[in-house]
Design an enzyme around this catalytic site. Structure first.
Site, PDB file in Angstrom:
ATOM      1  N   SER A 123       5.218   2.622  -4.719  1.00  0.00           N
ATOM      2  CA  SER A 123       5.756   3.770  -5.441  1.00  0.00           C
ATOM      3  C   SER A 123       6.213   4.874  -4.504  1.00  0.00           C
ATOM      4  O   SER A 123       6.834   5.829  -4.924  1.00  0.00           O
ATOM      5  CB  SER A 123       4.676   4.334  -6.354  1.00  0.00           C
ATOM      6  OG  SER A 123       3.578   4.732  -5.555  1.00  0.00           O
ATOM      7  N   ASP A 168       2.591  10.121   6.768  1.00  0.00           N
ATOM      8  CA  ASP A 168       1.739   9.547   5.718  1.00  0.00           C
ATOM      9  C   ASP A 168       0.295   9.428   6.183  1.00  0.00           C
ATOM     10  O   ASP A 168      -0.642   9.856   5.499  1.00  0.00           O
ATOM     11  CB  ASP A 168       2.253   8.163   5.302  1.00  0.00           C
ATOM     12  CG  ASP A 168       3.694   8.210   4.854  1.00  0.00           C
ATOM     13  OD1 ASP A 168       4.202   9.316   4.610  1.00  0.00           O
ATOM     14  OD2 ASP A 168       4.317   7.136   4.746  1.00  0.00           O
TER      15      ASP A 168
HETATM   16  C1  GLA Z   1       8.061   7.146   4.753  1.00  0.00           C
HETATM   17  C2  GLA Z   1       7.504   7.106   6.179  1.00  0.00           C
HETATM   18  C3  GLA Z   1       7.211   8.530   6.677  1.00  0.00           C
HETATM   19  C4  GLA Z   1       8.416   9.446   6.473  1.00  0.00           C
HETATM   20  C5  GLA Z   1       8.965   9.326   5.051  1.00  0.00           C
HETATM   21  C6  GLA Z   1      10.251  10.102   4.862  1.00  0.00           C
HETATM   22  O1  GLA Z   1       7.078   7.596   3.866  1.00  0.00           O
HETATM   23  O2  GLA Z   1       6.345   6.333   6.234  1.00  0.00           O
HETATM   24  O3  GLA Z   1       6.813   8.480   8.028  1.00  0.00           O
HETATM   25  O4  GLA Z   1       9.402   9.193   7.426  1.00  0.00           O
HETATM   26  O5  GLA Z   1       9.200   7.977   4.689  1.00  0.00           O
HETATM   27  O6  GLA Z   1      10.021  11.458   4.965  1.00  0.00           O
END
Ligand code: GLA
Length: 391
Positions: free
Chosen positions: A129, A178
């Site tokens: 998601s 993340d």
């Molecule tokens: C994914 C990647 C993150 C980031 C986002 C975009 O979630 O895992 O490191 O680059 O995309 O902001």
């Protein structure tokens, strides 16, 4: 004992014979409020950890076997990996490549485990998601390994180890956002992180009678990972062109005016737009946090809307599904801001919605989405929670 703890302990007992000597754990998912596709461009991000996430039960074994079971993929049964002869990713290991990648990453950093373990997982983050179910599994695994084997690492190290495993073991070139948001999460706070230096600050999320609502597009991401790596490459090319004019380390080093002055050196129009997003989004994130701290939630919401437009027009990672959700959200009264969140190409949107309008929001955006896209979106009113813990 919490209901979830009881469920996972019972399942462990059923799958692995007994639950003697086990411990139970939790790591959150995350949502990013603003600062998208800036974390691999040396910019700022502003994510927060959620109270939904991944639960785990684990215990050490006497031999060198690792056994894994996920309540989210019950049809796959127990998946076994032998760690005595080196650890490698394998297609048939399926989701286990994520926790196993973390075991591998610890070993790469000089922290080898001397015996195997049994691990059962149960996540309540909707899969694929864009709320970082994989980073949640990575940080949870790291947290468990630290607890079981006594490794001397901080939560920030757990984030870096998780990212390293995703990059090098699972081949997804993600940034640090993340794993950092998950490992360092703090209840009712978002994390203002400078990805160039890893300096960070917690900002209280005072939403004054508003809620964070996630709308999940239910569009499977498919090409997402390859498009993600393509965007990274486009930004790197744009940076290389800019570096012939100015001494910078990343696109995050530029403000808007300097970028506008230098941008003609990027000959390719597409790469120029990608870089423009990275530069403007970084500045927008800094401004948004300033607005939030000053109690100006309205300005914060407007910057979220601007962020979506830039991701749609310059970065081109939204697509029909996410645009439909956001366009519909912008029409609902009481919506302070709404944008896509995460990598894009499917996944979720995040909206800040006045409490009294949440019901109407879900109904109206839901109906609009189903009418235009042909299938349903799912909605989650989420709370901001802490990082990983023993439960
Ligand atoms: C994914 C990647 C993150 C980031 C986002 C975009 O979630 O895992 O490191 O680059 O995309 O902001």
């Amino acid at each position: 004992m919490s209901e979830m703890k009881e469920i996972i302990l019972n399942k462990f007992n059923e799958v692995f014979g007994d639950a003697e000597g086990t411990k139970a754990y939790f790591a959150p998912g995350r949502v990013n409020l603003i600062g998208e596709h800036t974390d691999y461009n040396g910019g700022h991000v502003f994510p927060c950890a959620l109270t939904i996430g991944t639960y785990g039960v684990a215990r050490k074994r006497e031999d060198k076997k690792c056994r894994f079971y996920s309540m989210n993929f019950e049809d796959l049964g127990v998946i076994e990996a032998d760690i005595s002869g080196g650890i490698k990713p394998a297609k048939e290991l399926d989701w286990v490549n994520y926790p196993l990648g973390v075991v591998w990453a610890f070993a790469e950093k000089g922290m080898k485990i001397d015996c195997g373990f049994d691990l059962l997982l149960n996540g309540n983050i909707p899969n694929g998601s864009g709320l970082s179910s994989s980073a949640s599994v990575e940080v949870l695994t790291g947290f468990i390994l630290r607890d079981l084997f006594g490794f001397d690492v901080t939560n920030q190290d757990l984030a870096l180890i998780g990212q390293f495993s995703e990059n090098k073991f699972n081949g997804v070139n993600c940034g640090i956002m993340d794993q950092f948001a998950i490992a360092m999460g703090k209840k009712d706070h978002a994390i203002f992180l400078d990805t160039a230096t890893l300096q960070y600050e917690y900002a209280p999320l005072k939403l004054e009678g508003a809620k964070i609502v996630i709308a999940c597009s239910n569009k499977k991401r498919g090409l997402g990972d390859s498009k993600y790596n393509e965007r990274r490459q486009e930004c790197e090319d744009a940076l290389a062109a800019l570096q012939t004019m100015v001494n910078i380390k990343s696109l995050g080093d530029l403000d808007e005016a300097t970028y506008e002055k230098l941008s003609p050196v990027i000959k390719d129009g597409t790469k120029c737009r990608r870089a423009r997003h990275a530069v403007y989004e970084n500045q927008r994130t800094i401004e948004a946090v300033r607005a939030l701290k000053a109690g100006n939630i309205k300005a914060f919401g407007q910057l979220m809307n601007e962020s979506h437009k830039s991701l749609r027009d310059d970065y081109e990672v939204t697509g029909k599904e996410l645009d439909t959700l956001v366009d519909a959200a912008w029409k609902v009264p009481g919506v302070i801001g709404s944008r896509m969140t995460g990598a894009g190409f499917g996944g979720c949107t995040v909206s800040i919605v006045k409490e009294e309008n949440v019901e109407e929001f879900i109904k109206s955006v839901g109906e609009n989405y189903e009418k235009n896209i042909g299938y349903k979106a799912d909605f989650y009113v989420v709370e901001v929670g802490d990082g990983p813990s023993v439960i």
